[in-house]
Every structure is written in structure tokens, then in C-alpha cells.
Write a protein that holds these residues in place. Structure first.
Motif, short mmCIF file in Angstrom:
data_model
loop_
_atom_site.label_atom_id
_atom_site.label_comp_id
_atom_site.label_asym_id
_atom_site.label_seq_id
_atom_site.Cartn_x
_atom_site.Cartn_y
_atom_site.Cartn_z
N ALA A 1 -5.01 -2.55 -11.39
CA ALA A 1 -3.63 -2.80 -10.98
C ALA A 1 -3.30 -2.05 -9.68
CB ALA A 1 -2.67 -2.39 -12.09
N LEU A 2 -3.76 -0.83 -9.57
CA LEU A 2 -3.53 -0.07 -8.34
C LEU A 2 -4.21 -0.71 -7.14
CD1 LEU A 2 -4.00 3.61 -9.63
CD2 LEU A 2 -1.89 2.64 -8.69
N VAL A 3 -5.46 -1.16 -7.32
CA VAL A 3 -6.21 -1.77 -6.22
C VAL A 3 -5.55 -3.07 -5.78
CG1 VAL A 3 -8.41 -2.83 -5.58
CG2 VAL A 3 -8.38 -0.66 -6.82
N ASP A 4 -5.16 -3.90 -6.75
CA ASP A 4 -4.50 -5.17 -6.40
C ASP A 4 -3.23 -4.94 -5.59
OD1 ASP A 4 -6.45 -6.67 -7.64
OD2 ASP A 4 -5.36 -6.88 -9.53
N ARG A 5 -2.47 -3.92 -5.97
CA ARG A 5 -1.24 -3.63 -5.25
C ARG A 5 -1.53 -3.17 -3.82
NH1 ARG A 5 1.05 -0.82 -8.99
NH2 ARG A 5 0.72 1.30 -8.23
N LYS A 6 -2.54 -2.32 -3.66
CA LYS A 6 -2.88 -1.82 -2.33
C LYS A 6 -3.49 -2.91 -1.45
CE LYS A 6 -1.79 2.57 -2.61
NZ LYS A 6 -0.82 3.20 -1.67
N LEU A 7 -4.23 -3.86 -2.05
CA LEU A 7 -4.88 -4.90 -1.26
C LEU A 7 -3.89 -5.85 -0.58
CD1 LEU A 7 -8.06 -6.12 -3.21
CD2 LEU A 7 -7.93 -5.20 -0.88
N ARG A 8 -2.67 -5.93 -1.10
CA ARG A 8 -1.69 -6.83 -0.51
C ARG A 8 -1.38 -6.47 0.94
NH1 ARG A 8 2.27 -6.03 -5.63
NH2 ARG A 8 0.94 -7.03 -7.22
N THR A 9 -1.48 -5.20 1.25
CA THR A 9 -1.16 -4.75 2.61
C THR A 9 -2.37 -4.14 3.32
OG1 THR A 9 -0.41 -2.61 1.71
CG2 THR A 9 1.26 -4.32 2.02
N ALA A 10 -3.54 -4.20 2.71
CA ALA A 10 -4.72 -3.59 3.31
C ALA A 10 -5.20 -4.41 4.51
CB ALA A 10 -5.84 -3.48 2.28
N ARG A 11 -5.60 -3.72 5.55
CA ARG A 11 -6.10 -4.36 6.77
C ARG A 11 -7.44 -3.73 7.14
NH1 ARG A 11 -2.73 -7.03 5.23
NH2 ARG A 11 -0.85 -7.87 6.25
N GLY A 12 -8.30 -4.51 7.79
CA GLY A 12 -9.58 -3.98 8.24
C GLY A 12 -10.75 -4.70 7.63
N ALA A 13 -11.95 -4.30 8.05
CA ALA A 13 -13.18 -4.91 7.53
C ALA A 13 -13.35 -4.57 6.07
CB ALA A 13 -14.37 -4.40 8.35
N PRO A 14 -14.04 -5.42 5.30
CA PRO A 14 -14.20 -5.18 3.86
C PRO A 14 -14.80 -3.82 3.52
CG PRO A 14 -14.86 -7.42 4.39
CD PRO A 14 -14.59 -6.71 5.70
N ASP A 15 -15.78 -3.36 4.32
CA ASP A 15 -16.40 -2.08 3.99
C ASP A 15 -15.42 -0.92 4.18
OD1 ASP A 15 -16.37 -2.52 6.73
OD2 ASP A 15 -18.11 -1.21 7.08
N ALA A 16 -14.56 -1.01 5.22
CA ALA A 16 -13.56 0.05 5.43
C ALA A 16 -12.52 0.02 4.33
CB ALA A 16 -12.90 -0.13 6.79
N VAL A 17 -12.08 -1.16 3.95
CA VAL A 17 -11.10 -1.28 2.87
C VAL A 17 -11.70 -0.76 1.57
CG1 VAL A 17 -9.78 -2.92 1.47
CG2 VAL A 17 -9.91 -3.21 3.95
N PHE A 18 -12.96 -1.08 1.33
CA PHE A 18 -13.64 -0.62 0.12
C PHE A 18 -13.63 0.90 0.03
CE2 PHE A 18 -17.58 0.91 -1.85
CZ PHE A 18 -17.47 0.34 -3.11
N ARG A 19 -14.00 1.57 1.12
CA ARG A 19 -14.05 3.03 1.11
C ARG A 19 -12.67 3.64 0.87
NH1 ARG A 19 -17.54 2.08 5.49
NH2 ARG A 19 -15.85 2.60 6.95
N ARG A 20 -11.65 3.10 1.52
CA ARG A 20 -10.30 3.65 1.36
C ARG A 20 -9.80 3.52 -0.08
NH1 ARG A 20 -9.06 0.93 6.28
NH2 ARG A 20 -7.73 -0.57 5.17
#
Length: 282
Positions: free
Chosen positions: A214-233
Motif C-alpha cells: 500500500a505504501l509503494v502504490d501510494r508513492k508510485l503515483r508521483t514517482a518520477r525517473g528511471a525504473p532502477d532509480a525509483v526501485f532504489r528509492r
């Protein structure tokens, strides 16, 4: 000798011109009923002294009677509106409530300790250890601390088990904290380890996995950048909230796989078990 120097010559009645509000007999300027001169506060009209008529001052009226000054004092009584004395010197009958308090018998140390505890509990629930820490800081003796807190334990005013359950529920559902972070917070507040473990039973591995996703889904709505960078954050965010590496990596992998084609391709290459072992140093 001039006529003005003849002691037998009658003196002119009335104030002399040129003297600022003082009569020829040296008496002070006319005051109002309160005993304060109309210029006691140093105020004057906008033009200051009038050119030919001597000095004049502006009278201020509050309501219908006495003059008042900028500091809130009333000329009717000679005391400021807040009950103090003119000029801040305090009431001649004592300093308000301070005079009454001097007549009260001194409170016992137990009474002081109970008052401190109730003030603390009015803000939020506290553990026994938190209250004891405050009382020590206030220099309450150990004997009185034990006496007061034992009594509060008996009547249920403080209850560490109830505190721990409420804390876990609030912080897990409200902030998404995992067991490890919650256990650390309870330990910092002096909750016994056994009591904390009982409260944390409701946060099992399945509950942690659901909360992490649930936390990840909420953060992904506004996440920007390449998949690997988003994954690490996102994995780092879950780690800060106390999630084990395996749960965090799986939650982010699954969320990225459902996001878009590029993220799904990146997620397919992730091995959660290998990354989790690497993160834990196994």
C-alpha cells in the motif's frame, strides 16, 4: 521701585501667561478627579504647544468618566485595567493571586507529583517510564514517584499494555510502520519487552506485506525517473519504516511490474531473494 515691586500693591489674580499650566501661586496644573494630571502620560495635541495660548494637552475619555492612557490605565481608579498598580508596581493589597497563594498551606510532594502526571496525561497517554522520567526531572523523590505511579497503576490511569496496543495500531495503520520500527519506538518509551511483543502480535508477516504494498502504490503515483532509480528509492523508504529487505523488495518489484511495460521489464530481472540476502549480508 516699580509698581510690580511694591509689596502693598495687590497681585493680579489668575494664571500668568507663558507658564505651562501653572498658576501664579505655584500650584500644579488642574488635575482630574483621579489625582492624575491630564498630561501625566506625556501626550499632547498633534500640534504640541499652541503658539499664543500656552501649552495644551489632549484629554482622553474612556466611556463616560475618567481619562485613560495608552497603557490601559484608568484615571477613575488609578489602577491599570488588568488589576495591577500604576506604573507596574503591583497592587497595594498584594500581587493578585500571589497574595492569596501565600496564604495557602504548602502542597505536599505527592500532590505536586500527581498534578505533574495529570498535566502530562492530558496531552496524550504516557507509559509509567515516561511519567517517572518527567518526575525525576522535576526533582520528585524516588519514594513519592513509586507511591504515585503505583496508585495510578492500580486504578488504571496508566496502563503500559493498553498504551502499547494503541500505539501499535495507530502507528502501523497511520504511518505504515513495520514491527521493527514499532518495537524500537515502544522500547524508547520504556515499555517492557514482553508487553511490547504481545502488542506486536497483530502485525504479522502478511500484515507487513500488505502495508508495504500500500505504501509503494501510494508513492508510485508521483514517482518520477528511471525504473532502477525509483526501485532504489522505494526500497530505501520501506527500510526506514522497519520493513525486512525481502518484504520491501518484493513489494516494490510487484508494484513496478503492474505500472507499465518499461517498469515491468525491469521488475522481471529482479531476484528478490538474492537481493534480500545481499542486503542482510548473508
Amino acid at each position: 521701585m516699580s509698581a510690580g515691586d511694591d509689596p502693598d500693591e495687590p497681585r493680579r489674580a489668575g494664571p500668568r501667561r507663558g507658564h505651562s499650566g501653572r498658576s501664579s501661586w505655584g500650584s500644579p496644573a488642574r488635575s482630574d478627579d483621579s489625582g492624575f494630571s491630564s498630561s501625566d502620560d506625556g501626550s499632547s495635541d498633534a500640534g504640541g504647544s499652541s503658539g499664543a495660548g500656552g501649552s495644551s494637552s489632549t484629554r482622553r475619555f474612556s466611556g463616560g468618566g475618567g481619562s485613560s492612557s495608552d497603557d490601559g490605565s484608568s484615571a477613575d481608579s488609578g489602577f491599570p485595567a488588568d488589576g495591577g498598580s500604576p506604573g507596574g508596581g503591583g497592587s497595594p493589597f498584594g500581587r493578585g493571586r500571589g497574595a492569596a497563594s501565600r496564604n495557602e498551606p504548602p502542597r505536599s510532594e505527592s500532590e505536586v507529583a500527581r498534578e505533574i502526571c495529570l498535566r502530562q496525561l492530558a496531552v496524550r497517554p504516557r507509559t509509567r517510564a515516561e511519567l517517572a522520567k518527567v518526575l525525576i526531572r522535576k526533582e520528585i523523590s524516588e519514594e513519592v514517584i513509586a507511591e504515585v505511579l503505583d496508585r495510578y497503576d492500580e486504578v488504571g490511569i496508566i496502563d503500559d499494555a493498553a498504551f502499547a496496543r494503541a500505539w501499535v495500531s495507530s502507528r502501523h495503520h497511520g504511518r505504515g510502520l513495520a514491527r521493527r520500527a514499532l518495537a524500537n519506538e515502544l522500547r524508547q518509551r520504556g515499555v517492557d519487552a514482553e508487553v511490547a511483543d504481545e502488542a506486536l502480535e497483530v502485525v504479522d508477516e502478511e500484515a507487513e506485506a500488505d502495508a508495504a504494498r500500500a505504501l509503494v502504490d501510494r508513492k508510485l503515483r508521483t514517482a518520477r525517473g528511471a525504473p532502477d532509480a525509483v526501485f532504489r528509492r522505494l526500497v530505501a523508504m520501506l527500510a526506514r519504516k522497519g520493513y525486512p529487505a525481502g518484504i520491501a523488495i518484493r513489494a516494490v518489484k510487484d508494484a513496478l511490474a503492474a505500472r507499465d511495460a518499461e517498469a515491468a521489464e525491469f521488475a522481471d530481472a529482479i531476484d528478490p531473494d538474492a537481493l534480500a540476502d545481499e542486503a542482510t549480508g548473508i
